[in-house]
Motif scaffolding. Structure first.
Motif, PDB file in Angstrom:
ATOM      1  N   ASP A  48     -33.807  -2.680  48.403  1.00 26.85           N
ATOM      2  CA  ASP A  48     -33.872  -1.894  49.634  1.00 26.85           C
ATOM      3  C   ASP A  48     -35.278  -1.331  49.852  1.00 26.85           C
ATOM      4  O   ASP A  48     -35.787  -1.326  50.976  1.00 26.85           O
ATOM      5  N   GLU A  49     -35.929  -0.872  48.767  1.00 26.37           N
ATOM      6  CA  GLU A  49     -37.318  -0.389  48.872  1.00 26.37           C
ATOM      7  C   GLU A  49     -38.228  -1.506  49.389  1.00 26.37           C
ATOM      8  O   GLU A  49     -39.090  -1.272  50.236  1.00 26.37           O
ATOM      9  N   PHE A  50     -38.048  -2.711  48.866  1.00 28.71           N
ATOM     10  CA  PHE A  50     -38.843  -3.864  49.295  1.00 28.71           C
ATOM     11  C   PHE A  50     -38.587  -4.155  50.777  1.00 28.71           C
ATOM     12  O   PHE A  50     -39.516  -4.408  51.540  1.00 28.71           O
ATOM     13  N   ARG A  51     -37.326  -4.096  51.175  1.00 27.25           N
ATOM     14  CA  ARG A  51     -36.975  -4.322  52.582  1.00 27.25           C
ATOM     15  C   ARG A  51     -37.600  -3.257  53.475  1.00 27.25           C
ATOM     16  O   ARG A  51     -38.064  -3.555  54.570  1.00 27.25           O
ATOM     17  N   ASN A  52     -37.627  -2.006  53.016  1.00 28.68           N
ATOM     18  CA  ASN A  52     -38.205  -0.915  53.809  1.00 28.68           C
ATOM     19  C   ASN A  52     -39.714  -1.056  53.995  1.00 28.68           C
ATOM     20  O   ASN A  52     -40.286  -0.474  54.907  1.00 28.68           O
ATOM     21  N   LYS A  53     -40.362  -1.844  53.123  1.00 28.91           N
ATOM     22  CA  LYS A  53     -41.790  -2.130  53.272  1.00 28.91           C
ATOM     23  C   LYS A  53     -42.022  -3.320  54.199  1.00 28.91           C
ATOM     24  O   LYS A  53     -43.139  -3.777  54.357  1.00 28.91           O
ATOM     25  N   GLY A  54     -40.935  -3.862  54.761  1.00 28.87           N
ATOM     26  CA  GLY A  54     -41.058  -4.981  55.684  1.00 28.87           C
ATOM     27  C   GLY A  54     -40.637  -6.320  55.112  1.00 28.87           C
ATOM     28  O   GLY A  54     -40.707  -7.339  55.796  1.00 28.87           O
ATOM     29  N   GLY A  55     -40.196  -6.335  53.859  1.00 25.49           N
ATOM     30  CA  GLY A  55     -39.759  -7.593  53.237  1.00 25.49           C
ATOM     31  C   GLY A  55     -38.408  -8.031  53.769  1.00 25.49           C
ATOM     32  O   GLY A  55     -37.465  -7.258  53.781  1.00 25.49           O
ATOM     33  N   ASP A  56     -38.341  -9.247  54.235  1.00 29.18           N
ATOM     34  CA  ASP A  56     -37.103  -9.804  54.781  1.00 29.18           C
ATOM     35  C   ASP A  56     -36.483 -10.706  53.718  1.00 29.18           C
ATOM     36  O   ASP A  56     -36.800 -11.894  53.647  1.00 29.18           O
ATOM     37  N   VAL A  57     -35.638 -10.109  52.866  1.00 26.18           N
ATOM     38  CA  VAL A  57     -35.071 -10.872  51.755  1.00 26.18           C
ATOM     39  C   VAL A  57     -33.558 -10.714  51.699  1.00 26.18           C
ATOM     40  O   VAL A  57     -33.010  -9.666  52.014  1.00 26.18           O
ATOM     41  N   ASP A  58     -32.913 -11.790  51.299  1.00 28.66           N
ATOM     42  CA  ASP A  58     -31.478 -11.776  51.051  1.00 28.66           C
ATOM     43  C   ASP A  58     -31.252 -11.515  49.569  1.00 28.66           C
ATOM     44  O   ASP A  58     -32.174 -11.641  48.750  1.00 28.66           O
ATOM     45  N   PHE A  59     -30.022 -11.195  49.200  1.00 24.88           N
ATOM     46  CA  PHE A  59     -29.683 -11.088  47.790  1.00 24.88           C
ATOM     47  C   PHE A  59     -29.926 -12.446  47.145  1.00 24.88           C
ATOM     48  O   PHE A  59     -29.649 -13.484  47.719  1.00 24.88           O
ATOM     49  N   GLY A  60     -30.465 -12.435  45.927  1.00 21.73           N
ATOM     50  CA  GLY A  60     -30.798 -13.658  45.213  1.00 21.73           C
ATOM     51  C   GLY A  60     -32.237 -14.093  45.395  1.00 21.73           C
ATOM     52  O   GLY A  60     -32.717 -14.993  44.711  1.00 21.73           O
ATOM     53  N   ALA A  61     -32.959 -13.450  46.319  1.00 21.69           N
ATOM     54  CA  ALA A  61     -34.335 -13.853  46.629  1.00 21.69           C
ATOM     55  C   ALA A  61     -35.286 -13.688  45.451  1.00 21.69           C
ATOM     56  O   ALA A  61     -36.285 -14.390  45.354  1.00 21.69           O
ATOM     57  N   PHE A  62     -34.971 -12.754  44.545  1.00 23.24           N
ATOM     58  CA  PHE A  62     -35.846 -12.524  43.405  1.00 23.24           C
ATOM     59  C   PHE A  62     -35.340 -13.232  42.146  1.00 23.24           C
ATOM     60  O   PHE A  62     -35.844 -13.003  41.054  1.00 23.24           O
ATOM     61  N   GLY A  63     -34.331 -14.063  42.301  1.00 23.35           N
ATOM     62  CA  GLY A  63     -33.792 -14.803  41.170  1.00 23.35           C
ATOM     63  C   GLY A  63     -32.770 -14.029  40.364  1.00 23.35           C
ATOM     64  O   GLY A  63     -32.393 -14.444  39.274  1.00 23.35           O
ATOM     65  N   GLU A  64     -32.310 -12.895  40.907  1.00 26.17           N
ATOM     66  CA  GLU A  64     -31.334 -12.068  40.185  1.00 26.17           C
ATOM     67  C   GLU A  64     -29.922 -12.637  40.301  1.00 26.17           C
ATOM     68  O   GLU A  64     -29.565 -13.188  41.327  1.00 26.17           O
ATOM     69  N   ASN A  65     -29.157 -12.492  39.214  1.00 22.35           N
ATOM     70  CA  ASN A  65     -27.761 -12.930  39.227  1.00 22.35           C
ATOM     71  C   ASN A  65     -26.831 -11.886  39.829  1.00 22.35           C
ATOM     72  O   ASN A  65     -25.911 -12.236  40.559  1.00 22.35           O
ATOM     73  N   LEU A  66     -27.052 -10.622  39.481  1.00 19.17           N
ATOM     74  CA  LEU A  66     -26.191  -9.550  39.968  1.00 19.17           C
ATOM     75  C   LEU A  66     -27.020  -8.472  40.648  1.00 19.17           C
ATOM     76  O   LEU A  66     -28.059  -8.063  40.125  1.00 19.17           O
ATOM     77  N   VAL A  67     -26.551  -8.026  41.808  1.00 20.54           N
ATOM     78  CA  VAL A  67     -27.138  -6.873  42.485  1.00 20.54           C
ATOM     79  C   VAL A  67     -26.141  -5.735  42.297  1.00 20.54           C
ATOM     80  O   VAL A  67     -24.971  -5.854  42.679  1.00 20.54           O
ATOM     81  N   ILE A  68     -26.625  -4.659  41.694  1.00 17.81           N
ATOM     82  CA  ILE A  68     -25.785  -3.515  41.346  1.00 17.81           C
ATOM     83  C   ILE A  68     -26.330  -2.286  42.059  1.00 17.81           C
ATOM     84  O   ILE A  68     -27.543  -2.091  42.122  1.00 17.81           O
TER      85      ILE A  68
END
Length: 151
Positions: free
Chosen positions: A53-73
């Motif tokens: 969410d912090e990354f998105r608030n800086k203008g990053g347009d990313v979906d879950f999984g964009a950073f290679g993570e398996n689980l978003v908690i």
């Protein structure tokens, strides 16, 4: 109460992962069908929603999984957990084995997202007890304090 907001897998290492609704976790191996599964210490990666969410608030347009993570908690400062911390996720028991990682040298994630937040904010775990995990399942930290009883 902390929950699983996303489960993500991919067939190849160093790439964005795709969201799925549920996954089978295999003891001492990882997520069935995920590229990072195997007999090693980084079987499953977790990333806190707040960091995405912090990354998105800086203008990053990313979906879950964009950073290679398996689980978003959500609601747990994952990068503050100690190595050895155990947590339950749905039916599964995970143990933290590593905090952060060296980033791949400009892998597909870097080129598509422009930055990777996993090196400082991602955590890696191994599967101590397998089972199913579904989006919306609870995530709970296991109290690791040793209790001393006197007679």
């Amino acid at each position: 109460m902390s929950k699983v907001l996303a489960i993500c897998t991919s067939k190849h290492k160093g790439t964005l992962k795709n969201e799925i609704e549920e996954a089978t976790f295999i003891e001492e191996f990882g997520i069935e069908g995920d590229a990072h599964a195997g007999k090693w210490h980084r079987q499953v990666s977790l990333l806190a929603f707040e960091k995405i969410d912090e990354f998105r608030n800086k203008g990053g347009d990313v979906d879950f999984g964009a950073f290679g993570e398996n689980l978003v908690i959500d609601e747990i400062e994952l990068n503050k957990l100690p190595v050895g911390q155990r947590l339950t996720v749905g039916e599964v028991l995970l143990e933290v084995t590593q905090i952060g990682k060296e980033c791949h040298d400009k892998c597909a994630i870097y080129y598509q997202v422009g930055e990777c937040i996993m090196p400082k904010n991602g955590i890696f775990t191994r599967v101590l007890r397998g089972g199913k995990v579904r989006v919306g399942d609870e995530c709970n930290l296991i109290n690791m304090e040793k209790k001393v009883f006197s007679l």
